[in-house]
Design a protein around this motif. Structure first.
Motif, PDB file in Angstrom:
ATOM      1  N   SER A 141       0.838  -1.201   0.000  1.00 39.00           N
ATOM      2  CA  SER A 141       0.000   0.000   0.000  1.00 39.00           C
ATOM      3  C   SER A 141       0.873   1.252   0.000  1.00 39.00           C
ATOM      4  O   SER A 141       2.064   1.210   0.321  1.00 39.00           O
ATOM      5  N   LEU A 142       0.268   2.339  -0.379  1.00 37.42           N
ATOM      6  CA  LEU A 142       0.940   3.634  -0.440  1.00 37.42           C
ATOM      7  C   LEU A 142       0.185   4.621   0.437  1.00 37.42           C
ATOM      8  O   LEU A 142      -1.028   4.798   0.284  1.00 37.42           O
ATOM      9  N   LEU A 143       0.888   5.253   1.357  1.00 47.07           N
ATOM     10  CA  LEU A 143       0.311   6.285   2.206  1.00 47.07           C
ATOM     11  C   LEU A 143       0.619   7.649   1.607  1.00 47.07           C
ATOM     12  O   LEU A 143       1.762   7.929   1.241  1.00 47.07           O
ATOM     13  N   LEU A 144      -0.403   8.496   1.509  1.00 48.15           N
ATOM     14  CA  LEU A 144      -0.222   9.856   1.028  1.00 48.15           C
ATOM     15  C   LEU A 144      -0.901  10.818   1.998  1.00 48.15           C
ATOM     16  O   LEU A 144      -2.107  10.730   2.236  1.00 48.15           O
ATOM     17  N   LEU A 145      -0.115  11.729   2.564  1.00 44.67           N
ATOM     18  CA  LEU A 145      -0.650  12.763   3.447  1.00 44.67           C
ATOM     19  C   LEU A 145      -0.240  14.124   2.914  1.00 44.67           C
ATOM     20  O   LEU A 145       0.888  14.302   2.428  1.00 44.67           O
ATOM     21  N   PHE A 146      -1.139  15.102   3.028  1.00 40.27           N
ATOM     22  CA  PHE A 146      -0.935  16.430   2.446  1.00 40.27           C
ATOM     23  C   PHE A 146      -0.914  17.503   3.538  1.00 40.27           C
ATOM     24  O   PHE A 146      -1.704  17.460   4.482  1.00 40.27           O
ATOM     25  N   SER A 147      -0.051  18.493   3.349  1.00 44.12           N
ATOM     26  CA  SER A 147       0.015  19.591   4.319  1.00 44.12           C
ATOM     27  C   SER A 147      -1.072  20.628   4.080  1.00 44.12           C
ATOM     28  O   SER A 147      -1.396  21.401   4.969  1.00 44.12           O
ATOM     29  N   GLY A 148      -1.634  20.666   2.869  1.00 40.52           N
ATOM     30  CA  GLY A 148      -2.670  21.629   2.527  1.00 40.52           C
ATOM     31  C   GLY A 148      -2.083  22.945   2.041  1.00 40.52           C
ATOM     32  O   GLY A 148      -0.869  23.124   1.966  1.00 40.52           O
ATOM     33  N   ARG A 149      -2.994  23.852   1.694  1.00 38.67           N
ATOM     34  CA  ARG A 149      -2.565  25.179   1.263  1.00 38.67           C
ATOM     35  C   ARG A 149      -3.609  26.201   1.710  1.00 38.67           C
ATOM     36  O   ARG A 149      -4.761  25.856   1.982  1.00 38.67           O
ATOM     37  N   ALA A 150      -3.202  27.449   1.785  1.00 38.28           N
ATOM     38  CA  ALA A 150      -4.112  28.504   2.232  1.00 38.28           C
ATOM     39  C   ALA A 150      -5.113  28.828   1.133  1.00 38.28           C
ATOM     40  O   ALA A 150      -4.718  29.042  -0.020  1.00 38.28           O
TER      41      ALA A 150
END
Length: 418
Positions: A21-30
């Motif tokens: 499996s592949l984990l993907l997490l995002f920091s986001g943007r304003a």
């Protein structure tokens, strides 16, 4: 937090993910605010929990194999012109010192990396963090945008929402988190005491808030852990009140619901205190009910109780106090005076619990949540809440926010020294 904290958090999460499996997490943007101005950027809390990185447009990718995990951090490339306007971007060395991740790649390489991995056939599942709210309310919309693309371009790949796994892990605080919380509590105390010290007839709510903000800034906290709620008189009957335009007068109570953030750990403290420093007879009656209820809760909370018990017992015991002073006769009518729940986890978010089954989860050492006792008597014109932060210990519990004056005697004594 040191990089080892984030490394340990990732390692714990990886153990719950399936090989292949592949984990993907995002920091986001304003998001855009207006014209060419964005809202202030606030990094996704889980992304920070696992990486320590608070730079927008960053992605954590982790390839989970049976015997190993490959971690990659995708971030914005250097851009001298952009950095002149918005500040320096992290270098690979700086990102590694913060996160402990050595494989650093530029964001422009992300989709080619993703295509290569999914085309290889070695990845059968992609783990994403979908918030429980609606799509258009998703804090990190990249997860939903990417999911739509994956369903179209790679329909054979399974998408898994690991939101509950992440939140369940974040619920148990490590010693370094509790240490940061303790320090944040002392800063919150300084802010509340600054408001108490300055309080006088005719003072505006925004002036109280300014006192709190100044006290935090003097101690290195440039923004509170959440939007401060500071209200007076009739404005106390709006639970989430942010206007701060009202004026306080003798006879009013100030309701504050505030918290500092230190090392990404947030606390949430509420006190109800008189503008003039002296509780009236009716204010004293109602505050004593809340105070007795809070003390009772801190005397019984311990590991093994269900989380739902906290809110239920607060309501039940507080009703008994209100009935004793003749305010509420039947439990069925308690909603007239108790308007909101009595407990929520705190940590990297001010409301840190989101799992559907949180009410059934048993209290464990390392949990930190609010014991929030609110009483709102509109006929008497008195509304306030007494909210403290409870740490579950192996033997019972501890009130982390007891550093802030909370009894009638302590509050009156402190305000009497002005």
């Amino acid at each position: 937090m040191k990089k080892e904290f984030h490394q340990d958090n990732r390692a714990e999460l990886y153990q719950s993910l399936t090989p292949g499996s592949l984990l993907l997490l995002f920091s986001g943007r304003a998001p855009r605010k207006t014209g060419d101005e964005d809202y202030p950027y606030f990094a996704d809390r889980s992304f920070v929990y696992y990486t320590g990185i608070e730079q927008q447009d960053s992605i954590l990718a982790a390839l989970i194999d049976k015997e190993s995990v490959q971690e990659i951090l995708f971030m914005l490339p250097p851009d001298a012109h952009a950095e002149r306007w918005t500040g320096k971007r992290l270098s690979p060395q700086e990102a590694q010192e913060i996160s402990g991740i050595s494989d650093f790649r530029y964001l422009t390489d992300f989709f080619s990396f993703l295509d290569k991995q999914l085309s290889s056939g070695s990845i059968c599942t992609i783990n994403l963090d979908f918030d429980r709210k609606k799509t258009d309310e998703q804090p990190v919309r990249q997860a939903f945008v990417l999911a739509d693309k994956l369903r179209t371009d790679y329909p054979y790949v399974k998408l898994t929402n690991i939101h509950n796994q992440i939140k369940a892990q974040r619920t148990i605080k490590k010693p370094c988190e509790i240490e940061a919380m303790r320090y944040a509590e002392t800063i919150t105390c300084e802010g509340i005491q600054a408001m108490m010290r300055a309080s006088h007839d005719g003072m505006y709510e925004y002036q109280y808030k300014a006192e709190f903000d100044y006290a935090l800034a003097q101690r290195g906290v440039l923004s509170p852990g959440f939007p401060s709620i500071v209200s007076a008189g009739k404005n106390n009957f709006c639970i989430h009140y942010y206007s701060c335009k009202g004026q306080a007068h003798d006879g009013d109570m100030i309701l504050n619901d505030v918290g500092a953030c230190w090392d990404n750990e947030i606390n949430d403290v509420s006190r109800g205190w008189p503008v003039n420093g002296k509780y009236s007879e009716k204010q004293r009656l109602l505050y004593t009910c809340a105070y007795n209820t809070s003390n009772y809760m801190f005397s019984i909370l311990r590991p093994g109780l269900p989380m739902s018990f906290v809110d239920q017992e607060i309501r039940k015991y507080n009703f008994g106090q209100l009935k004793e002073i003749g305010v509420c006769e039947k439990f069925e009518d308690v909603g007239t005076y108790i308007w909101h729940g009595g407990a929520h986890h705190v940590g990297y978010d001010v409301h840190d619990e989101v799992n559907v089954d949180d009410g059934n989860r048993l209290l464990e050492p390392g949990m930190v949540f609010c014991v929030d006792v609110g009483i709102y008597h509109e006929e008497w014109g008195i509304g306030f809440r007494l909210e403290d932060n409870c740490l579950i210990t192996p033997e019972g519990c501890e009130n982390l926010s007891k550093v802030t004056p909370r009894s009638i005697d302590d509050i009156e004594a402190f305000m009497g020294k002005r």
